[in-house]
Write a protein that holds these residues in place. Structure first.
Motif, PDB file in Angstrom:
ATOM      1  N   ARG A 275       0.699  -1.120   0.009  1.00 40.20           N
ATOM      2  CA  ARG A 275      -0.037   0.209  -0.104  1.00 40.20           C
ATOM      3  C   ARG A 275       0.648   1.366  -0.018  1.00 40.20           C
ATOM      4  O   ARG A 275       0.311   2.384   0.074  1.00 40.20           O
ATOM      5  N   GLN A 276       2.066   1.095  -0.091  1.00 40.28           N
ATOM      6  CA  GLN A 276       3.004   2.164  -0.069  1.00 40.28           C
ATOM      7  C   GLN A 276       3.480   2.810  -1.491  1.00 40.28           C
ATOM      8  O   GLN A 276       4.283   3.613  -1.990  1.00 40.28           O
ATOM      9  N   ILE A 277       2.568   2.211  -2.470  1.00 41.95           N
ATOM     10  CA  ILE A 277       3.206   2.454  -3.763  1.00 41.95           C
ATOM     11  C   ILE A 277       2.879   4.118  -4.183  1.00 41.95           C
ATOM     12  O   ILE A 277       3.862   4.474  -5.124  1.00 41.95           O
TER      13      ILE A 277
ATOM     14  N   GLY B  50      -4.626   3.183 -14.678  1.00 45.21           N
ATOM     15  CA  GLY B  50      -5.738   2.124 -15.058  1.00 45.21           C
ATOM     16  C   GLY B  50      -5.060   0.826 -15.073  1.00 45.21           C
ATOM     17  O   GLY B  50      -5.555  -0.065 -15.129  1.00 45.21           O
ATOM     18  N   SER B  51      -3.590   0.855 -14.742  1.00 46.24           N
ATOM     19  CA  SER B  51      -2.696  -0.460 -14.597  1.00 46.24           C
ATOM     20  C   SER B  51      -3.062  -1.088 -13.253  1.00 46.24           C
ATOM     21  O   SER B  51      -3.389  -0.492 -12.320  1.00 46.24           O
ATOM     22  N   GLN B  52      -2.729  -2.350 -13.360  1.00 50.99           N
ATOM     23  CA  GLN B  52      -2.775  -3.061 -12.065  1.00 50.99           C
ATOM     24  C   GLN B  52      -1.919  -2.889 -11.053  1.00 50.99           C
ATOM     25  O   GLN B  52      -0.829  -2.052 -11.488  1.00 50.99           O
ATOM     26  N   HIS B  53      -1.865  -3.217 -10.006  1.00 51.98           N
ATOM     27  CA  HIS B  53      -0.769  -3.131  -8.867  1.00 51.98           C
ATOM     28  C   HIS B  53       0.540  -3.030  -9.390  1.00 51.98           C
ATOM     29  O   HIS B  53       1.335  -1.993  -9.342  1.00 51.98           O
ATOM     30  N   LYS B  54       1.091  -4.067  -9.640  1.00 47.87           N
ATOM     31  CA  LYS B  54       2.460  -4.432 -10.154  1.00 47.87           C
ATOM     32  C   LYS B  54       2.846  -3.660 -11.342  1.00 47.87           C
ATOM     33  O   LYS B  54       4.010  -3.473 -11.812  1.00 47.87           O
TER      34      LYS B  54
END
Length: 463
Positions: A264-266, A292-296
């Protein structure tokens, strides 16, 4: 007087009886005297017998109650017949209500009015324990010109033998069948023993393989102390200033660790990465780019754009370490230093260690001991732990940076930088938050402000 076989439909002075399906009714003759005639029963009534005056039509049964249905709807001369749904029965002969069946054990079947019947007493059998099945008829072996090898006990069917010419001489045939079954049991016992031995050997081999893999995984994976962590970090930064290829290797490995472990620190990471960027609002622009991209995918995009700006330099490595500290993710710093410190990171293996590993070969006896007892450690195969413990952490981090031969032996070819699209191939699937979505936000750089400082900025809230 009318004949009882015919149906008198007009009024008669005297009438002896009416046929089935009718009842006798009174009528008035032309001389105003009383007479009788036969009236047909209605749609919901019946009269099964020839009847006289006073014997009226009867109402038919109604099979619309709970768990009940029509078996026969009946007619003017026959009553309706009801039946219960599967698993239910009538309490008595009057068919007034359906109640659940009892659960009958093996050897018993469902009988009328919920009574469990003994199947064997009726030359039948049942192998079920439920409230539905009835007794099943036994197999007649004599009818098929076969001998009964095993007679039913009520819980299973008769077992018949092969077709014979004379079923009166079944005793000798049954004896031969028993002898054949004994020999087959002996064969099955031998086969079972062989299969059991094979399975035991396979289990032992699997245990040996697991022990070998655990030993290989555990070799060199020791926890770093605080002093070793600080020395590894200092050595990594110093060597990055002198060795450009080493610096790029460490940065690529660090990027993979961050992408794999950051959670959650992204957004804090992206803010710290681009805090001092010369372009105004670079953090917001980057987050908007990968919203719009996923997490990674988003984390990979942040780091790729940051590496384009910073390059593969020692300052970039020091910057990303400081960013992780600001995000309070010292655990990722520890993993990076641990991989640099361990032997599975080939860049930092010294020339002396590589040479010793290439020249020291275990003898045949050591290989045999390692195969028999893979979980044990052999001094001939691995470096002695006592010697390794005597070495200081500075010797573990020492690298020969002056010899070009050392770099040829220890440095591996640089890995290809992953693009945003290629990064997804190595990612584990899990549900994590994606980058924030900004709605109706327009980023306009301030004019004539080339020295814009982002050190005190904060994320733009989403609507």
């Amino acid at each position: 007087m009318a004949n009882s076989a015919s149906v008198p439909t007009r009024c008669w002075k005297t009438l002896e009886s009416c046929p089935a399906g009718h009842e006798m009714e009174k009528c008035t003759l032309s001389d105003q005297s009383s007479g009788y005639f036969c009236k047909q029963c209605g749609q919901l009534s019946f009269q099964p017998n020839e009847n006289r005056w006073g014997d009226q039509c009867r109402l038919r049964r109604v099979c619309t109650k709970m768990y009940m249905k029509y078996k026969e709807h009946g007619s003017n001369i026959k009553d309706a017949v009801c039946e219960c749904d599967t698993g239910y029965h009538f309490e008595n002969i009057d068919q007034r209500a359906c109640v659940p069946n009892k659960i009958c054990p093996k050897g018993f079947g469902q009988g009328p009015y919920g009574v469990c019947e003994n199947c064997l007493a009726k030359d039948m059998w049942s192998d079920s324990v439920d409230q539905y099945e009835t007794c099943k008829p036994l197999r007649n072996c004599a009818k098929e010109n076969r001998c009964v090898i095993e007679k039913s006990n009520g819980t299973k069917d008769n077992r018949c033998g092969p077709v014979v010419k004379d079923i009166t001489d079944c005793d000798s045939i049954i004896y031969e069948q028993q002898e054949a079954s004994k020999s087959s049991i002996d064969t099955h016992t031998i086969i079972g023993a062989v299969l059991g031995s094979v399975c035991l050997v396979a289990i032992i081999i699997i245990i040996v393989i697991v022990c070998i893999r655990r030993r290989n995984r555990g070799r060199g994976k020791r926890h770093l102390t605080k002093e070793q962590l600080d020395e590894t970090l200092d050595h990594m930064l110093k060597r990055s200033r002198k060795d450009e290829l080493y610096c790029k290797k460490v940065l690529t490995m660090s990027q993979k660790e961050i992408e794999d472990r950051i959670d959650r620190q992204i957004w804090t990471l992206a803010q710290e990465l681009f805090r001092n960027h010369p372009q105004p609002a670079k953090y917001e622009v980057t987050v908007e780019k990968y919203k719009g991209s996923q997490h990674k995918f988003a984390v990979n995009g942040y780091l790729q754009d940051w590496r384009v700006w910073k390059g593969d330099t020692a300052e970039a490595l020091e910057h990303v370490i400081n960013c992780l500290k600001q995000c309070k993710r010292e655990d990722i710093i520890y993993e990076i230093c641990s991989k640099v410190h361990q032997e599975d990171f080939p860049i930092v293996v010294s020339y002396t260690t590589a040479k010793n590993r290439s020249t020291s070969k275990p003898n045949v006896f050591s290989r045999f001991l390692g195969t028999v007892n893979p979980c044990s450690k052999s001094n001939n195969t691995h470096v002695d732990d006592s010697v390794e413990n005597k070495e200081t952490s500075s010797k573990l981090l020492e690298a020969n940076q002056t010899s070009s031969d050392t770099m040829d032996l220890t440095v591996q070819p640089p890995e290809k930088d992953l693009s945003t699209a290629e990064a997804g191939a190595i990612y584990r699937e899990r549900k994590t938050p994606s980058a924030p979505v900004f709605v109706d936000v327009t980023f306009i750089p301030e004019p004539n402000n080339q020295n814009y400082n982002r050190s005190s900025s904060s994320p733009v809230p989403s609507h």
